[in-house]
Design an enzyme around this catalytic site. Structure first.
Site, mmCIF file in Angstrom:
data_model
loop_
_atom_site.group_PDB
_atom_site.id
_atom_site.type_symbol
_atom_site.label_atom_id
_atom_site.label_comp_id
_atom_site.label_asym_id
_atom_site.label_seq_id
_atom_site.Cartn_x
_atom_site.Cartn_y
_atom_site.Cartn_z
ATOM 1 N N GLU A 180 0.729 -1.315 0.103
ATOM 2 C CA GLU A 180 0.008 0.306 0.206
ATOM 3 C C GLU A 180 0.719 1.561 -0.197
ATOM 4 O O GLU A 180 0.852 1.736 0.912
ATOM 5 C CB GLU A 180 -0.791 0.230 0.780
ATOM 6 C CG GLU A 180 -1.866 -1.119 1.240
ATOM 7 C CD GLU A 180 -3.184 -1.296 2.300
ATOM 8 O OE1 GLU A 180 -2.721 -0.228 3.265
ATOM 9 O OE2 GLU A 180 -4.047 -1.054 1.920
ATOM 10 N N GLU A 375 -5.720 -8.176 -1.257
ATOM 11 C CA GLU A 375 -5.763 -8.331 -0.054
ATOM 12 C C GLU A 375 -7.567 -7.659 0.398
ATOM 13 O O GLU A 375 -7.879 -7.210 -1.264
ATOM 14 C CB GLU A 375 -5.470 -7.203 0.890
ATOM 15 C CG GLU A 375 -4.179 -7.379 1.398
ATOM 16 C CD GLU A 375 -3.782 -6.111 3.028
ATOM 17 O OE1 GLU A 375 -4.599 -5.601 3.438
ATOM 18 O OE2 GLU A 375 -2.235 -5.926 3.099
HETATM 19 C C1 BG6 Z 1 -4.839 -2.878 4.921
HETATM 20 C C2 BG6 Z 1 -2.817 -2.915 5.364
HETATM 21 O O1 BG6 Z 1 -4.337 -1.361 4.929
HETATM 22 O O2 BG6 Z 1 -5.273 -3.230 5.129
HETATM 23 C C3 BG6 Z 1 -2.920 -4.654 6.510
HETATM 24 O O3 BG6 Z 1 -1.975 -3.675 4.133
HETATM 25 C C4 BG6 Z 1 -4.547 -3.637 7.064
HETATM 26 O O4 BG6 Z 1 -2.268 -4.364 7.031
HETATM 27 C C5 BG6 Z 1 -5.428 -3.712 6.055
HETATM 28 O O5 BG6 Z 1 -4.103 -5.161 8.287
HETATM 29 C C6 BG6 Z 1 -6.281 -4.207 7.540
HETATM 30 O O6 BG6 Z 1 -7.147 -2.398 7.944
HETATM 31 P P1 BG6 Z 1 -7.476 -3.270 9.060
HETATM 32 O O7 BG6 Z 1 -6.822 -1.840 9.500
HETATM 33 O O8 BG6 Z 1 -8.243 -2.985 9.555
HETATM 34 O O9 BG6 Z 1 -5.975 -3.753 9.858
#
Ligand code: BG6
Length: 477
Positions: A180, A375
Site C-alpha cells: 500500500e 487483500e
Molecule cells: C491494509 C493493510 O491497509 O488493510 C493491512 O495492508 C491492514 O496491513 C488491512 O491490516 C486491514 O486494515 P485494518 O486496519 O482493519 O487492519
C-alpha cells in the site's frame, strides 16, 4: 459460466508486524510499527503528528507479541495447507535481517526464520508471495535519518532486498516491493516512518513527495536487482485500491473524484508506466516543491517497471466538492464521505462488492498488466460458542459477494488475475486500530484487545467454506 484458470493462486495474506510478535527476539531491531500504541494516541502517532518519544509510560504495543506466529508458524502453515492454499502472502521484517538498517552484514537468525517459513510452505506446495516492506522501517533509520524523507534509505533498502533475493533465489517467484505504497499519504508514520516535527509542519507536502520519490526509486531499483539476481522472479507494486466515485453528477463532484483518483494512482502510474504523471510534475512546479528527480532516477524508473499490479480492496470511496465535517467517514485510513447506496461494517468501512469489479476494470484499462488481489476481507467481531465453534456467516457473505464480482471481472471482462489472498487469513492485529477483536481470519486466535488469551488457534465456519471454494476452484461459493 466457466471458472478460474487451473493455476489460480488462492491463498491468504498477512504482514510480519501484525502477526509475528517476538519483536526483539533473535536480534530483531525495533521498527516504527513497534512504537505505535493501541488506544487514544494511535492515530496521532500513525499520522506522524505525535512523536512516539512523547508518549506516557505504560502504553500497550500490540505488535510486540501479536499472535506469536514467530514460534507457531508451522502450526499456522499446516492450517493454511489444510484449507488448500496455493499461495501465502507474508512480509519480511527488514529489522530481523538488518536490525538497525545500517549493518554491513545481515542477521543470520532472521534469515533463517524466513528460510524455514518458506521451506515449510514449499513442503505443502504453497507458493510464497513475499512483501519486502509492509509498513515497517528499522527505528534506527527513522530516528537517525528521518526514514524515507532521506535518499540514503534507497541504498539501505537495496542492501536489504539484495540479501533477500540472493538467499531465496529459486524459491520465491512473486515479490511485492512496498505494501500500500499510497498509505504514505494517509498514515505517514505507519506507512513509511515519517514524523513531522514543528519545523516540518509547513512543509508536509514537500516531505511526503520526497519520501514518495525515494520509495519509487527504491522500488525500481529493487526490480532491477531482482532481474539481475533471479530473472525468473517477478516484481509487483501494491496499491490500497478502491475507486473514488463522484457523489453526484455535478461536474464539481466529478472533478473532485478525478483528482482523488489521480492521487491514489500516482504511485502505481510511476511504478507501472515508468514516469511521473504530468499533473504531478505541474503540481510540484506550482507549489514550488523542492525535490530532486535526477536523470538517473528517470532512467531507472523508466527501465524497471513492475511485472504485475497487486492491490488491496476493502471498499470504494466517494468524493464530493463541498464536504461538511459530519459527512466525512474513514475507510482504511482514507478520508472520504459516506455513500447513501452502501452499507458499512462495524468499523464504518463501506461494503461494495461491485466496486471490486469496477476497480479491477479501472486498473486493467489503465495499466494492462496482470492483477493480483492481495487483500480483501471483513473486519468483524466473532463469538465463540460454548462448543468452540464460530459461526461467521457475515464474513462468508462478504467474501462470497466479492469473489462473485472478481469472477465476473475475470470471466466476463477478461481481466488476467493471478490470484486472490484475503487479508488476515488468520486473526491478527489490525493496522489502523491496533485491535485483535477486529478479526478477518478463517482461523480464530484466542487473544483479546487487552492482550489476554491462550493464543490457541481454531477453525471458524469460514475455514471450511473457503476450503471448499479453493477445492472447487471458485465454483462452490
Ligand atoms: C491494509 C493493510 O491497509 O488493510 C493491512 O495492508 C491492514 O496491513 C488491512 O491490516 C486491514 O486494515 P485494518 O486496519 O482493519 O487492519
Amino acid at each position: 459460466m466457466s471458472t478460474f484458470p487451473d493455476n489460480f493462486l488462492w491463498g491468504g495474506a498477512t504482514a510480519a508486524n501484525q502477526l509475528e510478535g517476538a519483536y526483539l527476539e533473535d536480534g530483531k531491531g525495533l521498527t516504527n510499527v513497534d512504537v505505535i500504541p493501541q488506544g487514544k494516541y494511535r492515530w496521532e502517532v500513525a499520522r506522524g503528528l505525535l512523536s512516539y518519544k512523547d508518549l506516557p509510560e505504560g502504553e500497550y504495543y500490540p505488535s510486540h507479541e501479536a499472535i506469536d506466529h514467530y514460534h507457531r508458524f508451522k502450526e499456522d502453515v499446516a492450517l493454511f495447507a489444510e484449507m488448500g492454499f496455493k499461495c501465502y502472502r507474508f512480509s519480511i521484517a527488514w529489522s530481523r535481517i538488518f536490525p538497525k538498517g545500517i549493518e554491513e552484514s545481515p542477521n543470520e537468525a532472521g534469515l533463517k526464520f524466513y528460510e524455514e517459513l518458506i521451506d515449510e510452505l514449499l513442503k505443502y506446495n504453497i507458493e510464497p508471495v513475499v512483501t519486502l516492506s509492509h509498513f515497517d522501517v528499522p527505528l534506527h533509520l527513522v530516528d537517525a535519518i528521518g526514514s524515507w524523507r532521506n535518499r540514503d534509505m534507497v541504498k539501505h533498502f537495496e542492501k536489504f532486498v539484495v540479501t533477500i533475493f540472493n538467499r531465496f533465489k529459486g524459491k520465491v517467484k512473486y515479490y511485492i516491493s512496498f505494501n500500500e505504497i499510497n498509505m504514505l499519504l494517509h498514515m505517514p508514520f505507519t506507512g513509511a516512518g515519517i514524523y513531522f516535527d514543528d519545523e516540518d509542519k509547513g512543509h508536509k507536502d514537500e516531505i511526503t513527495l520526497n519520501a514518495a520519490h525515494h520509495e519509487l526509486v527504491a522500488s525500481a531499483l529493487a526490480t532491477k536487482r531482482l532481474k539481475e539476481i533471479d530473472p525468473n522472479a517477478q516484481m509487483g507494486c501494491m496499491l490500497a485500491a478502491g475507486d473514488f466515485y463522484p457523489y453526484s453528477c455535478d461536474p464539481k463532484d466529478v472533478r473532485e473524484a478525478q483528482r482523488d483518483n489521480q492521487w491514489n494512482f500516482f504511485f502505481v502510474d510511476v511504478q507501472s508506466r515508468g514516469e511521473y504523471p504530468r499533473w504531478v510534475l505541474k503540481y510540484i512546479e506550482k507549489e514550488n516543491i523542492d525535490i530532486e528527480i535526477t536523470a538517473e532516477d528517470k532512467q531507472l524508473l523508466k527501465e524497471n517497471t513492475v511485472d504485475y499490479i497487486t492491490f488491496s480492496y476493502y471498499s470504494s470511496r466517494t468524493s464530493k466538492a463541498d464536504v461538511s465535517e459530519e459527512e466525512l467517514q474513514s475507510g482504511n485510513a482514507v478520508d472520504n464521505i459516506s455513500n447513501p447506496h452502501l452499507k458499512t461494517t462495524e468499523w464504518g468501512w463501506v461494503i461494495d462488492p461491485l466496486g471490486l469489479r469496477i476497480t479491477m476494470n479501472t486498473l486493467w484499462d489503465r495499466y494492462q498488466k496482470p492483477l493480483f488481489i492481495v487483500e480483501n476481507g471483513l473486519g468483524a467481531k466473532d463469538t465463540v460458542e460454548a462448543d468452540g465453534s464460530i459461526h461467521d456467516d457475515y464474513r462468508i457473505d462478504y467474501l462470497r459477494q466479492h469473489i462473485e464480482q472478481m469472477k465476473l471481472a475475470v470471466i466476463e471482462d477478461g481481466i488476467p488475475l493471478l490470484g486472490y489472498t484475503p487479508w488476515g487469513c488468520i486473526d491478527l492485529v489490525s493496522a489502523s486500530e491496533g485491535q485483535m477483536e477486529k478479526r478477518y481470519g478463517f482461523i480464530y486466535v484466542d487473544k483479546n484487545d487487552q492482550g489476554e488469551g491462550s493464543l490457541d488457534r481454531s477453525r471458524k465456519d469460514s475455514f471450511y467454506w473457503y476450503k471448499d471454494v479453493i477445492s472447487s476452484n471458485g465454483e462452490n461459493l
